[in-house]
Design an enzyme around this catalytic site. Structure first.
Site, PDB file in Angstrom:
ATOM      1  N   GLY A   1      -5.761  -1.586  -4.697  1.00 51.70           N
ATOM      2  CA  GLY A   1      -5.134  -1.002  -3.498  1.00 51.70           C
ATOM      3  C   GLY A   1      -4.764   0.464  -3.654  1.00 51.70           C
ATOM      4  O   GLY A   1      -5.512   1.270  -4.210  1.00 51.70           O
TER       5      GLY A   1
ATOM      6  N   ASN B   1       2.857  -1.496  -9.623  1.00 57.14           N
ATOM      7  CA  ASN B   1       3.476  -2.723 -10.145  1.00 57.14           C
ATOM      8  C   ASN B   1       4.317  -2.307 -11.342  1.00 57.14           C
ATOM      9  O   ASN B   1       4.232  -1.170 -11.803  1.00 57.14           O
ATOM     10  CB  ASN B   1       2.418  -3.767 -10.520  1.00 57.14           C
ATOM     11  CG  ASN B   1       1.475  -3.254 -11.597  1.00 57.14           C
ATOM     12  OD1 ASN B   1       1.909  -2.866 -12.686  1.00 57.14           O
ATOM     13  ND2 ASN B   1       0.200  -3.176 -11.270  1.00 57.14           N
TER      14      ASN B   1
ATOM     15  N   ILE C   1      -4.286   7.576   1.667  1.00 54.41           N
ATOM     16  CA  ILE C   1      -3.099   8.307   1.171  1.00 54.41           C
ATOM     17  C   ILE C   1      -3.495   9.321   0.105  1.00 54.41           C
ATOM     18  O   ILE C   1      -2.801  10.330  -0.079  1.00 54.41           O
ATOM     19  CB  ILE C   1      -2.042   7.317   0.645  1.00 54.41           C
ATOM     20  CG1 ILE C   1      -0.646   7.953   0.659  1.00 54.41           C
ATOM     21  CG2 ILE C   1      -2.396   6.790  -0.753  1.00 54.41           C
ATOM     22  CD1 ILE C   1       0.481   6.965   0.529  1.00 54.41           C
TER      23      ILE C   1
ATOM     24  N   ASP D   1      -2.511   1.753  -5.544  1.00 54.44           N
ATOM     25  CA  ASP D   1      -2.339   2.055  -6.974  1.00 54.44           C
ATOM     26  C   ASP D   1      -3.690   2.467  -7.571  1.00 54.44           C
ATOM     27  O   ASP D   1      -3.821   3.518  -8.222  1.00 54.44           O
ATOM     28  CB  ASP D   1      -1.821   0.784  -7.654  1.00 54.44           C
ATOM     29  CG  ASP D   1      -1.066   1.073  -8.946  1.00 54.44           C
ATOM     30  OD1 ASP D   1      -0.627   0.108  -9.594  1.00 54.44           O
ATOM     31  OD2 ASP D   1      -0.929   2.261  -9.300  1.00 54.44           O
TER      32      ASP D   1
HETATM   33  N1  APR Z   1      -4.295   4.705   1.288  1.00 53.42           N
HETATM   34  C1  APR Z   1      -3.315   4.156   2.054  1.00 53.42           C
HETATM   35  N2  APR Z   1      -3.046   2.836   2.088  1.00 53.42           N
HETATM   36  C2  APR Z   1      -3.811   2.032   1.327  1.00 53.42           C
HETATM   37  C3  APR Z   1      -4.850   2.527   0.496  1.00 53.42           C
HETATM   38  C4  APR Z   1      -5.078   3.928   0.505  1.00 53.42           C
HETATM   39  N3  APR Z   1      -6.043   4.476  -0.254  1.00 53.42           N
HETATM   40  N4  APR Z   1      -5.418   1.442  -0.145  1.00 53.42           N
HETATM   41  C5  APR Z   1      -4.768   0.342   0.296  1.00 53.42           C
HETATM   42  N5  APR Z   1      -3.817   0.688   1.182  1.00 53.42           N
HETATM   43  C6  APR Z   1      -2.897  -0.154   1.922  1.00 53.42           C
HETATM   44  C7  APR Z   1      -3.214  -1.621   1.988  1.00 53.42           C
HETATM   45  O1  APR Z   1      -4.177  -1.850   3.024  1.00 53.42           O
HETATM   46  C8  APR Z   1      -1.856  -2.193   2.343  1.00 53.42           C
HETATM   47  O2  APR Z   1      -1.644  -2.111   3.748  1.00 53.42           O
HETATM   48  O3  APR Z   1      -1.648  -0.117   1.275  1.00 53.42           O
HETATM   49  C9  APR Z   1      -0.868  -1.267   1.627  1.00 53.42           C
HETATM   50  C10 APR Z   1      -0.274  -1.862   0.349  1.00 53.42           C
HETATM   51  O4  APR Z   1      -1.276  -2.624  -0.303  1.00 53.42           O
HETATM   52  P1  APR Z   1      -1.394  -2.668  -1.909  1.00 53.42           P
HETATM   53  O5  APR Z   1      -1.969  -1.409  -2.400  1.00 53.42           O
HETATM   54  O6  APR Z   1      -2.081  -3.936  -2.230  1.00 53.42           O
HETATM   55  O7  APR Z   1       0.122  -2.707  -2.428  1.00 53.42           O
HETATM   56  P2  APR Z   1       1.152  -3.924  -2.497  1.00 53.42           P
HETATM   57  O8  APR Z   1       0.939  -4.913  -1.436  1.00 53.42           O
HETATM   58  O9  APR Z   1       2.477  -3.271  -2.634  1.00 53.42           O
HETATM   59  O10 APR Z   1       0.773  -4.621  -3.872  1.00 53.42           O
HETATM   60  C11 APR Z   1       1.005  -3.919  -5.064  1.00 53.42           C
HETATM   61  O11 APR Z   1      -1.206  -4.285  -5.800  1.00 53.42           O
HETATM   62  O12 APR Z   1      -2.684  -2.633  -6.303  1.00 53.42           O
HETATM   63  C12 APR Z   1      -1.800  -3.518  -6.861  1.00 53.42           C
HETATM   64  O13 APR Z   1      -1.026  -2.435  -8.843  1.00 53.42           O
HETATM   65  C13 APR Z   1      -0.663  -2.809  -7.537  1.00 53.42           C
HETATM   66  O14 APR Z   1       0.169  -4.817  -8.511  1.00 53.42           O
HETATM   67  C14 APR Z   1       0.381  -3.865  -7.483  1.00 53.42           C
HETATM   68  C15 APR Z   1       0.140  -4.541  -6.139  1.00 53.42           C
END
Ligand code: APR
Length: 316
Positions: free
Chosen positions: A31, A23, A10, A33
């Site tokens: 991830g 979060n 993304i 974030d």
């Molecule tokens: N681009 C697109 N999608 C991504 C990327 C990226 N660079 N990195 C990870 N993902 C995908 C993951 O594979 C997953 O399918 O984004 C989706 C959401 O995963 P997370 O980022 O873990 O988000 P979420 O499940 O909502 O959890 C949020 O995770 O990173 C922490 O600070 C954040 O505490 C919050 C929690």
């Protein structure tokens, strides 16, 4: 609005706004974030700090969204939203749907035309991919927004496949359904509305047949019989392409005519087609769905919405 799917990162999307799966602290994480803050640089965190010291002293609540600069990302804004942690005990789908609805509302406030969205909550927050995709696609599909492209950017092949399935289940877009209706001959529409106008209370009667002994210990199941006018209306709904192929059992859980629904009058004509589909297809899963739709006025509401589209919105 076009909904597109990309299998990728993304932070590499040249769009107006990138939605972050943040979060509540807004102070970054892993991830999506982590990737956004890493690639976007300190300017994003600076603005998050400002938000935390002002409007969001307690943190950004789950289901809400707020925008900051996109820093060094190939975008203008990041729209941070906080997904719900998946729970087996409690249905938090409405909070996940709110993330997408609020992100698009903020995008509209910014004037963003293209928005990249991740699979919120489908990572660390443990939401099963198929359901995360269903909530995401149906919410974005139903959103009233000026965004021209909603681009779901999925990092892993399994989540990408889940979104492909969800998009297929969501069926044709509002625009595709309206175009199909507009392609139908005018006299067929006139026949449908003439039948609708001529419906009498007797036409709406449903008689149940069957239920008699059909052999030793065998009883024929009762079945509904509808009047000729209703049968012809149902036939025309099929012939006019009003009955569409899509995942109606999921969609109808948010029936626009149910209490709390947004109603049909101001919904796109595609929703009238989707509701007609749920009524007609539903009959195969349980006799009497059509009779119930006649009794509750649901089928009549669908016909009213189709007529308003025909008289006021159909391209001449
Ligand atoms: N681009 C697109 N999608 C991504 C990327 C990226 N660079 N990195 C990870 N993902 C995908 C993951 O594979 C997953 O399918 O984004 C989706 C959401 O995963 P997370 O980022 O873990 O988000 P979420 O499940 O909502 O959890 C949020 O995770 O990173 C922490 O600070 C954040 O505490 C919050 C929690």
């Amino acid at each position: 609005m076009r909904i597109t799917l990309v299998h990728g990162d993304i932070t590499e999307q040249p769009v107006d706004a990138v939605v972050n799966a943040a979060n509540s602290s807004l102070m970054g994480g892993g991830g999506v974030d982590g990737a956004i803050h890493r690639r976007g640089g300190p300017a994003i965190l600076e603005e998050c700090r400002t938000l935390r010291s002002s409007r969001y002293g307690e943190g950004l609540p789950v289901g809400q969204a707020v925008a900051t600069t996109a820093g060094d990302l190939p975008a203008r804004w990041v729209i941070h939203t906080v997904g719900p942690v998946h729970s087996r005990a409690e249905d938090r789908s409405h909070l996940l749907a709110s993330c997408y609805r609020e992100a698009l509302r903020v995008a509209d406030e910014l004037g963003a035309a293209t928005v990249a969205l991740p699979a919120v909550s489908a990572g660390v927050y443990g939401w099963p991919s198929d359901d995360a995709a269903r909530v995401a696609v149906t919410t974005v599909r139903a959103a009233r927004t000026r965004v021209a492209e909603a681009r779901f950017v999925l990092f892993t092949a399994d989540v990408y496949a889940a979104f492909e399935r969800a998009l297929l289940a969501a069926g044709p877009s509002d625009e595709e359904i309206a175009a199909r209706l507009a392609a139908q001959p005018g006299e067929r529409w006139r026949e449908l509305f003439a039948l609708a106008d001529a419906l009498t209370p007797a036409d709406l009667e449903v008689t149940w047949r069957g239920g008699q002994e059909a052999g030793p210990g065998v009883t024929q199941a009762p079945y509904p019989v509808y009047g000729d006018a209703v049968e012809r209306i149902l036939g025309l709904l099929g012939e006019l392409g009003v009955v569409v192929v899509f995942g109606w059992p999921d969609w109808v859980r948010g029936n626009p005519l149910w209490p709390g629904g947004r109603g049909l009058e101001d919904a796109p004509v595609a929703d009238a087609a989707r509701l007609a589909t749920a009524i007609v297809r539903g009959e195969r899963f349980g006799d009497g769905t059509i009779g119930h739709a006649l009794e509750t006025g649901t089928l009549q509401a669908v016909l009213r919405r189709l007529r308003r589209w025909h008289d006021e919105e159909r391209p001449r």
